[in-house]
Design an enzyme around this catalytic site. Structure first.
Site, PDB file in Angstrom:
ATOM      1  N   SER A  70       0.855  -1.188   0.000  1.00 62.74           N
ATOM      2  CA  SER A  70       0.000   0.000   0.000  1.00 62.74           C
ATOM      3  C   SER A  70       0.886   1.231   0.000  1.00 62.74           C
ATOM      4  O   SER A  70       2.027   1.199   0.484  1.00 62.74           O
ATOM      5  CB  SER A  70      -0.889   0.006   1.244  1.00 62.74           C
ATOM      6  N   TYR A  99       0.360  -0.290  10.626  1.00 58.46           N
ATOM      7  CA  TYR A  99      -0.048  -0.677   9.268  1.00 58.46           C
ATOM      8  C   TYR A  99       1.074  -0.367   8.283  1.00 58.46           C
ATOM      9  O   TYR A  99       1.434  -1.212   7.443  1.00 58.46           O
ATOM     10  CB  TYR A  99      -1.319   0.073   8.877  1.00 58.46           C
TER      11      TYR A  99
END
Length: 339
Positions: free
Chosen positions: A172, A199
Site C-alpha cells: 500500500s 499498518y
C-alpha cells in the site's frame, strides 16, 4: 504522450490484453472472501477470460473454507472451465500457516497442484486496534507479513517447479507512514501502539519481502513484485470512519504530518475507484511479461514506482533493509530459509 497505463486503467482491459499469459496458469490467492480485492481479482479473471484463455486452476484461501465458498461458487458459475480449490489458512496463526502449506505440498494435492505459477499474497488487515497473533506478535505485522513470509517460503518448492514463477505482495502507499521499527516491531506490547504506523510497518515489510525474494531467487527464475492497489471500500477498513471528518482520515493526517508527508493518503486525492479499477494493478503485476527488468520492484497505478517522485519511500526499497527483515522474520517464525 500520456502513459499507456495510469490510475484510470481498468482490470477488465488488462485481462483481455494479458489473456495469453493467464491461460493455463495455476494461481493461488490469499484473502479471497467476498467483496475483498482478492475475490474481485479472481472472479474478474473468470468472467473476462474465454475457456481457451482461462487459468487452469485458482486456489482460494481464507480463514475458513466457508468464508470463501461464495467466491468459489461465483467463479464456477461464470466460467466452468476454471477449476477451483479452497484452502483454510489463518495468517494470524503460524500453526495454521504451516498446516496449510503442508497440505499444498502433500501427496494429496500433488496431482491437482504439481506446481504454482502465481502466488498473490493479497490478504491483510488495516489500522486495527492493538491485538496479537496466536504466537504473540503485533497483529498487523503478524498477519500482513509474517504469515505470508512463512507460507511463501514453505511452498517455494511448488513455485520453483513452474516455468515462470511469480510472487505478488499486495502492499500500500501507506508504507510511507511506517518504516520497520527494528528495535521494537511490537510497539512495546501495545504501550506505544499507533494503528497507522503499525499498518505502514507491515506494508513496508511487504515491499521488502518481494525485494528480498527477487534478490535471493531471481537467478532461479522467480519474479517477485509488490504493489499498491488503490482505494476501494472493502471489509479491510470496516471498523474505520472514512467520512470527511472521521477518525480514519484525521488520524492518518496526523501521522503524515509527523513524517512530513502530504496531508492525506494520495489515493483519496483521486477518490475511491470502482471494482474494475481496483484490480488493475493486481492484473498488471501478475501477468505482464514486460516487467521482468524490474524484478523486486514496487508498482503503483500500473507502472514501476519512482522513488524520486515519492511514489515509493526509501525504507521500502532498500536491499539492506530487505536482508535485515529476512533475518528478523526467520527469527520470529523460528525457521531459516537459506537460499
Amino acid at each position: 504522450m500520456p502513459p499507456r497505463y495510469d490510475q484510470h486503467t481498468k482490470g477488465s482491459a488488462l485481462i483481455r490484453e494479458f489473456a495469453p499469459s493467464i491461460a493455463g496458469k495455476i494461481i493461488l490467492v490469499t484473502g479471497t472472501a467476498p467483496k475483498g480485492i482478492g475475490a474481485l481479482f479472481c472472479t474478474a479473471i473468470a468472467q473476462q477470460t474465454n475457456p481457451d484463455k482461462a487459468p487452469r486452476l485458482i486456489i482460494l484461501t481464507g480463514r475458513t473454507t466457508a468464508s470463501i465458498a461464495p467466491t468459489r461458487d461465483a467463479i464456477k458459475e461464470s466460467n466452468p472451465a476454471i477449476e477451483t480449490m479452497v484452502l483454510a489458512m489463518d495468517l494470524g496463526s503460524l500453526k495454521s500457516v504451516r498446516e496449510a502449506a503442508a497440505l499444498v505440498n502433500s501427496d494429496e494435492w500433488a496431482r491437482e497442484v504439481p506446481h504454482i505459477d502465481l502466488l498473490v499474497n493479497n490478504a491483510g488487515i488495516m489500522a486495527c486496534p492493538y491485538a496479537t497473533t496466536a504466537e504473540g506478535f503485533e497483529s498487523q505485522f503478524g498477519v500482513n507479513h509474517l504469515g505470508h513470509f512463512l507460507f511463501t517460503n514453505m511452498i517455494m518448492g511448488k513455485l520453483l517447479k513452474a516455468a515462470a514463477p511469480r510472487v505478488v505482495a499486495v502492499s500500500s502507499t501507506g508504507h510511507r507512514v511506517g518504516p520497520i521499527r527494528w528495535g521494537d516491531v511490537g510497539f512495546k506490547d501495545g504501550q506505544c501502539y499507533n494503528k497507522w504506523t503499525a499498518y505502514g510497518q507491515s506494508k513496508t515489510a511487504n515491499c521488502l519481502f518481494a525485494l528480498a525474494l527477487a534478490r535471493k531467487l531471481g537467478s532461479k527464475g522467480l519474479q517477485a513484485y509488490s504493489l499498491c492497489p488503490g482505494a476501494y471500500m472493502t471489509n479491510l477498513g470496516r471498523h474505520l470512519d472514512w467520512s470527511e471528518t472521521g477518525d480514519a482520515l484525521e488520524s492518518l493526517r496526523t501521522v503524515d504530518e509527523i513524517f512530513g508527508n502530504p496531508m492525506c493518503h494520495e489515493g483519496f486525492d483521486h477518490g475511491f475507484t470502482d471494482a474494475d479499477g481496483i484490480i488493475a494493478n493486481h492484473v498488471f503485476v501478475s501477468f505482464n511479461d514486460d516487467i521482468k527488468g524490474f524484478n523486486g520492484g514496487y508498482f503503483k497505478y500500473c507502472h514501476y514506482a519512482d522513488q524520486a517522485k515519492d511514489e515509493v519511500w526509501p525504507w521500502a526499497n532498500s536491499a539492506i533493509e530487505a536482508d535485515r527483515l529476512w533475518r528478523l522474520s526467520e527469527n520470529m517464525v523460528g525457521q531459516e530459509f537459506p537460499y
